[in-house]
Design a protein around this motif. Sequence first.
Motif, PDB file in Angstrom:
ATOM      1  N   ARG A  12       3.528  -0.656   6.671  1.00 17.45           N
ATOM      2  CA  ARG A  12       3.102  -0.518   8.070  1.00 17.45           C
ATOM      3  C   ARG A  12       3.546   0.829   8.632  1.00 17.45           C
ATOM      4  O   ARG A  12       2.784   1.502   9.310  1.00 17.45           O
ATOM      5  CB  ARG A  12       3.691  -1.654   8.911  1.00 17.45           C
ATOM      6  CG  ARG A  12       3.016  -3.007   8.697  1.00 17.45           C
ATOM      7  CD  ARG A  12       3.683  -4.060   9.546  1.00 17.45           C
ATOM      8  NE  ARG A  12       5.084  -4.245   9.155  1.00 17.45           N
ATOM      9  CZ  ARG A  12       6.010  -4.819   9.917  1.00 17.45           C
ATOM     10  NH1 ARG A  12       5.701  -5.228  11.136  1.00 17.45           N
ATOM     11  NH2 ARG A  12       7.258  -4.960   9.481  1.00 17.45           N
ATOM     12  N   ASP A  34      -2.846  -0.903   5.679  1.00 15.42           N
ATOM     13  CA  ASP A  34      -3.853  -1.960   5.741  1.00 15.42           C
ATOM     14  C   ASP A  34      -5.062  -1.528   6.571  1.00 15.42           C
ATOM     15  O   ASP A  34      -6.211  -1.582   6.115  1.00 15.42           O
ATOM     16  CB  ASP A  34      -3.259  -3.227   6.360  1.00 15.42           C
ATOM     17  CG  ASP A  34      -2.290  -3.935   5.442  1.00 15.42           C
ATOM     18  OD1 ASP A  34      -1.796  -3.302   4.498  1.00 15.42           O
ATOM     19  OD2 ASP A  34      -2.017  -5.126   5.674  1.00 15.42           O
ATOM     20  N   ALA A  51      -2.998  -4.760   9.450  1.00 18.11           N
ATOM     21  CA  ALA A  51      -1.782  -4.304  10.117  1.00 18.11           C
ATOM     22  C   ALA A  51      -1.793  -2.800  10.304  1.00 18.11           C
ATOM     23  O   ALA A  51      -2.654  -2.087   9.781  1.00 18.11           O
ATOM     24  CB  ALA A  51      -0.551  -4.718   9.295  1.00 18.11           C
ATOM     25  N   LEU A  52      -0.805  -2.299  11.037  1.00 22.17           N
ATOM     26  CA  LEU A  52      -0.622  -0.859  11.193  1.00 22.17           C
ATOM     27  C   LEU A  52      -0.465  -0.208   9.825  1.00 22.17           C
ATOM     28  O   LEU A  52      -0.083  -0.848   8.857  1.00 22.17           O
ATOM     29  CB  LEU A  52       0.641  -0.584  12.012  1.00 22.17           C
ATOM     30  CG  LEU A  52       0.607  -0.868  13.512  1.00 22.17           C
ATOM     31  CD1 LEU A  52       2.036  -0.798  14.052  1.00 22.17           C
ATOM     32  CD2 LEU A  52      -0.276   0.122  14.228  1.00 22.17           C
TER      33      LEU A  52
END
Length: 303
Positions: A60, A93, A89-90
Amino acid sequence: MLISTEKRVDEATSERWELTPEDGEYPHQLLDLERPPKRLYGIGSREVLSTRSLAVIGARRATPYGIAVAEMAGRIAAECGITVVSGGALGCDAAALRAAQRAGGATIVVPGTGADQVYPASSRDVFEAAPNKGCIVAIAPWGTPPTRAGFPKRNRIIAALSEALMVAEAGERSGTSSTAECASSLGRTIYAVPGSIFSPESVGANRLIVDGALPIVSEEDLEMRISLDFNVMRLLSGGGSREFDRVLSALVAMPMRTDDLANRLGENPLELLMKMAELEASGVVTRLPDGRYAPSKETLLTR
């Protein structure tokens, strides 16, 4: 409990559905899990769950290197016609999913929340684009906010849904590493991109390689790996390029032996011989009785 900053996904033009293991559209890959989810909640295309897919995951708090690797992987998978699975996600991803969506590929977003929630808010564009040519699928019921327990549970879904999993960047003891371990236990192929031995963000990925993950050291390497494992070719809208296109363009014009092809392309004969063996094994080219290589019928039909 995590602080919730999610918003709802706009479902005005997207189908909303639920699946159980008794339904024909329930993804059979999830049955490999010791405890398959009893119910899936989704928005978008259910059919995409049965397509061949590559999970692309990573840190992330990704470095620019990790983001670039994730974007490369998402783009190449999309150009190979492979669905990209990730968590939204941050960091890595979202970067992988965005790149796949920009390249016109299908994506599956697996959040740790309900499928109708957007978390984190910075990934809203990824969530909103997914149902157009893919889906959002969750194991948490509608309206479930983000909780710490929800993300490890969704990680095993990412691992199980995918035929292979690529780690773009991962630190030590990360959720990314645990997802890769789950994928390995399910018999999935693991790719990992090596990083600096001095970078904390690369410890997990480097360790996966030591433990047997396939190292990806270049864009061409990933392209070849996907070609071999998924039996597909990367066809680019701009006329193709890269190693496959150079070889195929030459062979379409005239079948050739390896030495002649090496002279035509300015390649090392021994290295090209190894590449041709891999292309033949994946069904991209065929060897004629006189020893010359030519594109396979299947390859010609896709060009």
